[in-house]
Design an enzyme around this catalytic site. Structure first.
Site, PDB file in Angstrom:
ATOM      1  N   ASP A 363       0.867  -1.193   0.000  1.00  0.00           N
ATOM      2  CA  ASP A 363       0.000   0.000   0.000  1.00  0.00           C
ATOM      3  C   ASP A 363       0.895   1.232   0.000  1.00  0.00           C
ATOM      4  OD1 ASP A 363      -2.061   1.786   0.181  1.00  0.00           O
ATOM      5  OD2 ASP A 363      -2.620   1.294   2.241  1.00  0.00           O
ATOM      6  N   CYS A 390      -3.308   4.278  -4.451  1.00  0.00           N
ATOM      7  CA  CYS A 390      -4.100   5.508  -4.595  1.00  0.00           C
ATOM      8  C   CYS A 390      -3.717   6.239  -5.876  1.00  0.00           C
ATOM      9  CB  CYS A 390      -3.923   6.406  -3.375  1.00  0.00           C
ATOM     10  SG  CYS A 390      -2.206   6.751  -3.008  1.00  0.00           S
TER      11      CYS A 390
HETATM   12  C1  LIG Z   1      -0.731   5.074   1.374  1.00  0.00           C
HETATM   13  S1  LIG Z   1      -0.062   5.013   2.993  1.00  0.00           S
HETATM   14  C2  LIG Z   1      -0.649   3.481   3.545  1.00  0.00           C
HETATM   15  C3  LIG Z   1      -0.838   3.376   5.003  1.00  0.00           C
HETATM   16  C4  LIG Z   1      -1.565   2.143   5.512  1.00  0.00           C
HETATM   17  N1  LIG Z   1      -1.346   0.956   4.762  1.00  0.00           N
HETATM   18  C5  LIG Z   1      -3.030   2.401   5.701  1.00  0.00           C
HETATM   19  O1  LIG Z   1      -3.865   1.893   4.964  1.00  0.00           O
HETATM   20  O2  LIG Z   1      -3.373   3.150   6.609  1.00  0.00           O
HETATM   21  C6  LIG Z   1       1.643   4.737   2.645  1.00  0.00           C
HETATM   22  C7  LIG Z   1       2.536   4.561   3.857  1.00  0.00           C
HETATM   23  O3  LIG Z   1       3.853   4.196   3.425  1.00  0.00           O
HETATM   24  C8  LIG Z   1       4.823   4.835   4.244  1.00  0.00           C
HETATM   25  N2  LIG Z   1       6.083   4.802   3.456  1.00  0.00           N
HETATM   26  C9  LIG Z   1       6.507   5.651   2.493  1.00  0.00           C
HETATM   27  N3  LIG Z   1       7.644   5.204   1.935  1.00  0.00           N
HETATM   28  C10 LIG Z   1       7.940   4.039   2.555  1.00  0.00           C
HETATM   29  C11 LIG Z   1       8.985   3.065   2.396  1.00  0.00           C
HETATM   30  N4  LIG Z   1       9.945   3.229   1.488  1.00  0.00           N
HETATM   31  N5  LIG Z   1       8.977   1.985   3.173  1.00  0.00           N
HETATM   32  C12 LIG Z   1       8.003   1.808   4.124  1.00  0.00           C
HETATM   33  N6  LIG Z   1       6.991   2.673   4.322  1.00  0.00           N
HETATM   34  C13 LIG Z   1       6.960   3.774   3.540  1.00  0.00           C
HETATM   35  C14 LIG Z   1       4.220   6.165   4.534  1.00  0.00           C
HETATM   36  O4  LIG Z   1       4.764   6.731   5.705  1.00  0.00           O
HETATM   37  C15 LIG Z   1       2.735   5.808   4.700  1.00  0.00           C
HETATM   38  O5  LIG Z   1       2.431   5.474   6.035  1.00  0.00           O
END
Ligand SMILES: C[S@@+](CC[C@H](N)C(=O)[O-])C[C@H]1O[C@@H](n2cnc3c(N)ncnc32)[C@H](O)[C@@H]1O
Length: 432
Positions: A363, A390
């Protein structure tokens, strides 16, 4: 050659993805906001570029059956929604087409796209709102600006906000309190009101509390958030609870989440449940060890925890990892652990250390997955991936890469943000 400021009579031959119509003048493309496919209008040309132009409706000559009367008086000024002039049915059709177009454009294997799953009620779905105040005047900022558009209420927000806003406005008028924003968060039963203030100390807060509770008895938490800096960031770091609890409990289905002013939570709780149910259906039962990558506060993995023997969540933001751990405890889920780090670093390390992972949930943010993560998925033998996205363009790009070793199911779009152009998608990939 078409000319700026000239008026032309055009018919929209297609719908754009952002609520604009696409018309042609001598085969030259013109984008016209709020024009719908099939409609004819007199259009004034505002800007001409080398490949396309932008125009504005001067007079609508024929109306589409899909045209709806925007229910909001601020629609053409406020930057929040761009689909309110379209019937809900048409909105869903445009979202499906947007996903299908992206698949055609960026993914070399054919991908089927299902109808977009709409919301039962496309209004009042947001559980979080931020209203800027200039003294006692409040509203929303106009699109891409800091110009305040005064409005009393917003159709996308929780109906309780209207009364809360009036009370805060009256309070500012009388007390001259330096409040810059009202920030509200709602769960099924509870409401949190956050007053973002330049100063920590506010006058007459006992009177304010009493009045807020009288218009909204569901308020379980009133917080002063101190933000003295002049930046675009709404919330400051410091929270002072002046009434009730520091956090409220939010729900997606039966799964509970702790919500503080700073914590992330999906803004449309009902459609999140629809999305997660679809993800669960694609994932199937008895999934073994699931890696919930880009897990945020752990919401998807925790919601689907009964399908797994073990869940490993990976997230790059430290506070979100802490929230995920709290949320796992809150739900009595003991088979979930959370690792702080980048998914593209953590997954290869887990595999190198001999951990067997049976399924992956992805995600990522709008930019999609890191190439190193996709390479790692191609190199390993993980059976199943459920990808939530998204951004259909980066989803299609990533599916294209993964299609080398995975078979792609039908992509299902879910409408998490009715009346805006945004669309969420979920799809399953199975190892071929
Ligand atoms: C679209 S949100 C999804 C959050 C969660 N799955 C939800 O439904 O509430 C993307 C998430 O990925 C995290 N993120 C961004 N880059 C990342 C990376 N390289 N590795 C791990 N997490 C990351 C962001 O901080 C964010 O919390």
């Amino acid at each position: 050659m078409i000319k700026k400021n000239e008026i032309y009579t055009v018919t929209a031959v297609d719908d754009g993805f952002g609520g604009e119509g696409i018309a042609k003048i001598d085969n030259f493309t013109v984008f016209v906001p709020y024009l719908i496919k099939g409609e004819t209008a007199e259009v004034k040309i505002l800007k001409v570029l080398s490949t396309h132009a932008f125009g504005k409706i001067e007079k609508l000559i024929t109306k589409s059956e899909h045209r709806a009367e925007p229910k909001c008086p601020a629609f053409f000024k406020c930057g929040g929604c761009n689909f309110l002039h379209l019937s809900y049915e048409k909105q869903l059709e445009i979202k499906k087409n947007q996903v299908a177009e992206c698949m055609k454009k960026y993914c070399k294997v054919p991908v089927e796209v299902a109808d977009c799953i709409g919301a039962e009620n496309p209004y009042n779905y947001r559980n979080k709102a931020q209203y800027p105040f200039e003294n006692e005047i409040y509203g929303f900022y106009a699109s891409r600006s800091h110009r305040l558009v005064p409005i009393n209420s917003c159709l996308m927000q929780n109906e309780k906000d209207e009364g809360i806003l009036k009370v805060v406005s009256e309070y500012i008028k009388k007390s001259k309190a330096p409040i810059r924003h009202l920030y509200t968060r709602h769960s099924r039963e509870n409401t949190m009101a956050v007053l973002v203030s330049k100063t920590a100390k506010l006058p007459f807060t006992n009177v304010l509390t009493k009045e807020l509770l009288s218009v909204c008895p569901e308020i379980k938490s009133i917080i002063v958030n101190v933000n003295s800096k002049d930046t675009n960031v709404i919330l400051g770091e410091k929270n002072i609870t002046i009434y009730g609890t520091d956090t409220i409990e939010g729900y997606i289905g039966k799964t509970k989440f702790n919500i503080s002013p700073h914590s992330f939570f999906q803004v449309n709780s009902k459609q999140t449940e629809v999305l997660y149910n679809k993800a669960g259906e694609l994932l199937g039962e008895n999934c073994g060890h699931i890696a919930d990558l880009y897990c945020g506060i752990g919401s998807i993995g925790l919601y689907l925890a009964d399908k797994a023997e073990k869940i490993t969540g990976v997230e790059i933001v430290e506070s979100a990892v802490k929230d995920a751990q709290i949320n796992a405890k809150l739900n009595g889920i003991e088979n979930a652990r959370y690792i702080l780090g980048a998914s593209e670093d953590v997954l290869p390390t887990l595999i190198k250390n001999g951990e067997k992972i049976d399924a992956v949930i992805l995600d990522p943010p709008r930019k999609g997955c890191h190439k190193a993560l996709l390479d790692c998925l191609l190199d390993t033998e993980i059976e199943k991936i459920v990808y939530i996205s998204c951004n259909p363009a980066t989803l299609a790009r990533d599916l294209d890469i993964l299609s080398e070793k995975y078979t792609i199911s039908t992509v299902t779009p879910v409408d998490m943000f009715p009346n805006t152009q945004h669309v969420e998608c979920v799809v399953r990939l199975c190892r071929t």
